[in-house]
Design a protein around this motif. Sequence first.
Motif, PDB file in Angstrom:
ATOM      1  N   THR A 104       0.400   3.583   0.770  1.00 30.55           N
ATOM      2  CA  THR A 104       1.800   3.165   0.909  1.00 30.55           C
ATOM      3  C   THR A 104       2.447   2.986  -0.465  1.00 30.55           C
ATOM      4  O   THR A 104       3.643   3.241  -0.622  1.00 30.55           O
ATOM      5  CB  THR A 104       1.921   1.842   1.704  1.00 30.55           C
ATOM      6  N   LYS A 105       1.664   2.578  -1.450  1.00 34.14           N
ATOM      7  CA  LYS A 105       2.196   2.481  -2.818  1.00 34.14           C
ATOM      8  C   LYS A 105       2.656   3.849  -3.300  1.00 34.14           C
ATOM      9  O   LYS A 105       3.737   3.992  -3.871  1.00 34.14           O
ATOM     10  CB  LYS A 105       1.127   1.949  -3.783  1.00 34.14           C
ATOM     11  N   GLN A 106       1.804   4.846  -3.093  1.00 32.31           N
ATOM     12  CA  GLN A 106       2.152   6.204  -3.518  1.00 32.31           C
ATOM     13  C   GLN A 106       3.375   6.694  -2.751  1.00 32.31           C
ATOM     14  O   GLN A 106       4.247   7.372  -3.304  1.00 32.31           O
ATOM     15  CB  GLN A 106       0.962   7.144  -3.279  1.00 32.31           C
ATOM     16  N   ALA A 107       3.478   6.326  -1.474  1.00 28.83           N
ATOM     17  CA  ALA A 107       4.617   6.759  -0.664  1.00 28.83           C
ATOM     18  C   ALA A 107       5.916   6.147  -1.179  1.00 28.83           C
ATOM     19  O   ALA A 107       6.966   6.809  -1.180  1.00 28.83           O
ATOM     20  CB  ALA A 107       4.388   6.377   0.797  1.00 28.83           C
ATOM     21  N   VAL A 108       5.876   4.887  -1.615  1.00 31.23           N
ATOM     22  CA  VAL A 108       7.067   4.251  -2.181  1.00 31.23           C
ATOM     23  C   VAL A 108       7.531   5.010  -3.419  1.00 31.23           C
ATOM     24  O   VAL A 108       8.733   5.254  -3.603  1.00 31.23           O
ATOM     25  CB  VAL A 108       6.783   2.771  -2.520  1.00 31.23           C
ATOM     26  N   LYS A 109       6.585   5.419  -4.253  1.00 26.63           N
ATOM     27  CA  LYS A 109       6.945   6.184  -5.446  1.00 26.63           C
ATOM     28  C   LYS A 109       7.565   7.526  -5.057  1.00 26.63           C
ATOM     29  O   LYS A 109       8.553   7.963  -5.666  1.00 26.63           O
ATOM     30  CB  LYS A 109       5.708   6.416  -6.309  1.00 26.63           C
TER      31      LYS A 109
END
Length: 352
Positions: A186-191
């Motif tokens: 989800t962190k990567q998706a936010v980026k």
Amino acid sequence: MGETVDDHDRDDEVGDRAERVVDRFRQLREDDRKRRTHAEAGVVLDQFDAVEQRLLAFGRALGGDPDDVADLPFTEEAGRDGMPEPLYVRHDRTLLNQVTSWLLQRQHIGLVSEYGTGKTAFREILKRDLGDRDDFLVAHVDNPQQTTARGLYERVLRVAAEAGIEIDPDNYWQIRDGIPWATAETKQAVKEVAEQARAEDVTILLIIDEIEDLPEDLLSAIQIAGDAGVRLFLSGTPTGRDRLGDVKATLDSRLRYYEGIDPFEVEDIAEYIARSLSYFRGEDYDGESPDLFEPAAIVDIHDRTGGNPREVRLECRELFTRAAFVWYRSGQDVERIHITPELRHRRFGMNQ
């Protein structure tokens, strides 16, 4: 000399007023009779019902149409949705100008002020105003003290998805309802969505309240979101800023702080009261001085509260309630009820 037409008109007016007062007392006596008939409900619940009905009757006499006490003037803080736009007093122009400038520059912003100074009201206005723009996507986390890092990332992703900015599912191992299952993903998706938004000249703004009470792991998640390209708007007390500096110095150093919201002056309190009464009646605020509250009462409210907006609202609510008691007990037309400084010192009950 015989009576004139004017004499007859005055007699008719006095007669009509007397008849209205008599009818009103008859209705109140009937209400009391019914209340005593149903006293088995309990003395506290019985009093709740009596006070509520008389407050609502006072509100209707003032020209409103309330269904319950939450609809009465000066009660907006009782709700979780914050202050309605028509009640917001734009008294701190420096705050508005500075924060607007930083938003346009895509800065991370920290709003720091004591409790009750208007941070919540400003946040609500910010959410609504920016939510109407095509170049901003506003994510606000409800109950941030109880939100996990994944919950924060998910909120950003859902706001982006609602605007048509979606992640590429091929980049992630497992997705549920459009959100990567693993917190790390989800962190990567936010980026990913932040980069897409920036390419479309859109700012994703994450609004977080009460930084003084946030758990440390959520502060880390906020910093990660900021590093990924999401713009931050954090608000809290000076204690919150100190804590942020101690716990997350790197996050603290990236914020542009606006410290201290100006308190209400006497004229700002008058505007707030007038706006509240107009809003309650379903009317547009026309810039006129408020009725019901005497000028001396407004000065007294300022002296008692120091202009703290929350304290102003609470004081106005208390005086409004006391005015309702006076109206009920006196049987006077509502036009003759005026809130003065002396009303604050009177002791009485609704059943007296």
